[in-house]
Design a protein around this motif. Structure first.
Motif, PDB file in Angstrom:
ATOM      1  N   SER A   1      30.080   5.052  -9.072  1.00  0.00           N
ATOM      2  CA  SER A   1      31.267   5.620  -9.718  1.00  0.00           C
ATOM      3  C   SER A   1      32.421   5.732  -8.741  1.00  0.00           C
ATOM      4  O   SER A   1      33.532   5.276  -9.012  1.00  0.00           O
ATOM      5  CB  SER A   1      30.947   7.000 -10.298  1.00  0.00           C
ATOM      6  OG  SER A   1      30.002   6.912 -11.322  1.00  0.00           O
TER       7      SER A   1
ATOM      8  N   LEU B   1      28.926   8.757  -5.320  1.00  0.00           N
ATOM      9  CA  LEU B   1      28.426   9.190  -6.621  1.00  0.00           C
ATOM     10  C   LEU B   1      27.842   7.983  -7.345  1.00  0.00           C
ATOM     11  O   LEU B   1      28.549   7.030  -7.658  1.00  0.00           O
ATOM     12  CB  LEU B   1      29.545   9.821  -7.442  1.00  0.00           C
ATOM     13  CG  LEU B   1      29.081  10.657  -8.640  1.00  0.00           C
ATOM     14  CD1 LEU B   1      28.359  11.902  -8.159  1.00  0.00           C
ATOM     15  CD2 LEU B   1      30.245  11.051  -9.515  1.00  0.00           C
TER      16      LEU B   1
ATOM     17  N   GLN C   1      25.853   6.783 -10.710  1.00  0.00           N
ATOM     18  CA  GLN C   1      25.505   7.139 -12.079  1.00  0.00           C
ATOM     19  C   GLN C   1      24.221   6.420 -12.465  1.00  0.00           C
ATOM     20  O   GLN C   1      24.156   5.196 -12.462  1.00  0.00           O
ATOM     21  CB  GLN C   1      26.645   6.749 -13.031  1.00  0.00           C
ATOM     22  CG  GLN C   1      26.463   7.256 -14.442  1.00  0.00           C
ATOM     23  CD  GLN C   1      26.604   8.773 -14.549  1.00  0.00           C
ATOM     24  OE1 GLN C   1      27.456   9.355 -13.882  1.00  0.00           O
ATOM     25  NE2 GLN C   1      25.776   9.387 -15.361  1.00  0.00           N
TER      26      GLN C   1
ATOM     27  N   ALA D   1      24.324  11.747 -12.764  1.00  0.00           N
ATOM     28  CA  ALA D   1      25.168  11.477 -11.601  1.00  0.00           C
ATOM     29  C   ALA D   1      24.513  12.070 -10.357  1.00  0.00           C
ATOM     30  O   ALA D   1      24.233  13.266 -10.294  1.00  0.00           O
ATOM     31  CB  ALA D   1      26.558  12.070 -11.796  1.00  0.00           C
TER      32      ALA D   1
END
Length: 335
Positions: free
Chosen positions: A36, A44, A46, A52
């Motif tokens: 992300s 981060l 996902q 997340a």
């Protein structure tokens, strides 16, 4: 024959691996998902199996992605890579139209999905709404609407916020006020910025009916990433008061602003607090405080429930002091 071909094609599609990004960690773990963003030392990822996941960038060995990503090795400029390829430990290869380039992971400060027209534009905000209707021996209506938004491009950041409150009991209005604020930040370094802001408050019930404030001063952004943000700013303000009886005051003051928010529990819950405390450089008032604190729970990617407490204090005015506390619960939209 044709049916056999369709069966073969379906089997090939079913067996084809799903497109996913891969992150190799220094401890030997291999994680798959969709990258992300990387900012503030956190990558981060996902995932379908854990939502997340925030990964410590220092623990990442290498990574790969088929996405087109903007990779920034300083705070303001970046290189668009059509894909990322795994490389030696502590490195990643950026693939684009030119020759692939291998860079140190430690040199990367930010990774994000490119935006159209303006590649490094980021925009976020929320609108919260709370309502309470009561029909009994005493009828009461209570409305609270507020919004806050921030947009950043390069060294500039625009921030705007506003709020409207109204309460009535048996058709008698007891609270009726609104406020609006705009601030423009110019980042001098990656963390330090200079802010200019304008604010206006209007109250149709209290003796202090209008407040106008114009201020400027330095600030410091401790962090601003997918998991939250925290900034402090100091301002020299010029404030004008207007009272219900026509009286006026104006003065200069020193103020301290804060803005803190942090996601918890896999970005499902957000804790936030923001406000300003000021000290006039004269005898018009002793001090002023305008603050809020609360929680948001994300029901979906865009919808949320919120619970907030607000405090507004002005001490030592020539007419009457202001001391209001307000609690609200409602729903909102976040982006």
């Amino acid at each position: 024959m044709f049916s056999r071909f369709l069966l073969f094609l379906a089997a090939v599609v079913a067996c084809a691996p799903a497109v996913a990004d891969t992150v190799w960690m220094k401890n030997g773990d291999r994680l798959s998902g969709k990258i992300s963003v990387f900012d503030g030392g956190k990558l981060l990822l996902q995932t379908t199996y854990g939502g997340a996941i925030a990964l410590d960038w220092k623990q990442v060995k290498t990574l790969e992605s088929d996405q087109e990503l903007l990779v920034k090795q300083d705070a303001y400029t970046g290189e668009k890579a059509k894909s990322l390829h795994a490389a030696d430990d502590g490195k990643v290869t950026l693939a684009n139209d030119e020759a692939p380039k291998t860079v140190e992971l430690a040199s990367i400060q930010q990774i994000m999905k490119p935006k159209p027209v303006v590649e490094d534009l980021s925009w976020k905000g929320n609108v919260d709404l709370a309502m309470d209707y009561k029909r009994a021996d005493t009828d009461s209506d209570d409305y609270d609407v507020d919004f806050k938004t921030s947009a950043r491009h390069g060294r500039w950041r625009h921030q705007a916020e506003g709020e409207y409150n109204r309460e009535s009991k048996d058709d008698v209005t007891t609270t009726n006020n609104w406020s609006a604020e705009y601030a423009l930040d110019r980042f001098l370094t990656e963390k330090w910025f200079w802010q200019g802001r304008m604010e206006f408050k209007r109250d149709h019930i209290e003796d202090l009916s209008r407040q106008r404030t114009v201020g400027t001063g330095p600030g410091y952004q401790f962090w601003d990433d997918e998991l939250g943000a925290f900034s402090l700013g100091s301002l020299l303000n010029r404030t004008d008061y207007e009272y219900a009886d026509g009286g006026k005051d104006n003065f200069y003051s020193l103020g301290m602003k804060w803005d803190y928010n942090r996601y918890l529990m896999g970005k499902r819950v957000q804790f936030f607090t923001n406000g300003e405390v000021g000290k006039p450089l004269g005898g018009v008032a002793d001090y002023a405080l305008d603050a809020e604190m609360g929680l948001r729970y994300k029901v979906t990617e865009w919808a949320s429930l919120n619970l907030k407490a607000e405090k507004d204090i002005i001490r030592g005015t020539r007419e009457s002091d202001l001391d209001k506390t307000r609690y609200t619960a409602g729903f909102g939209v976040t982006w």
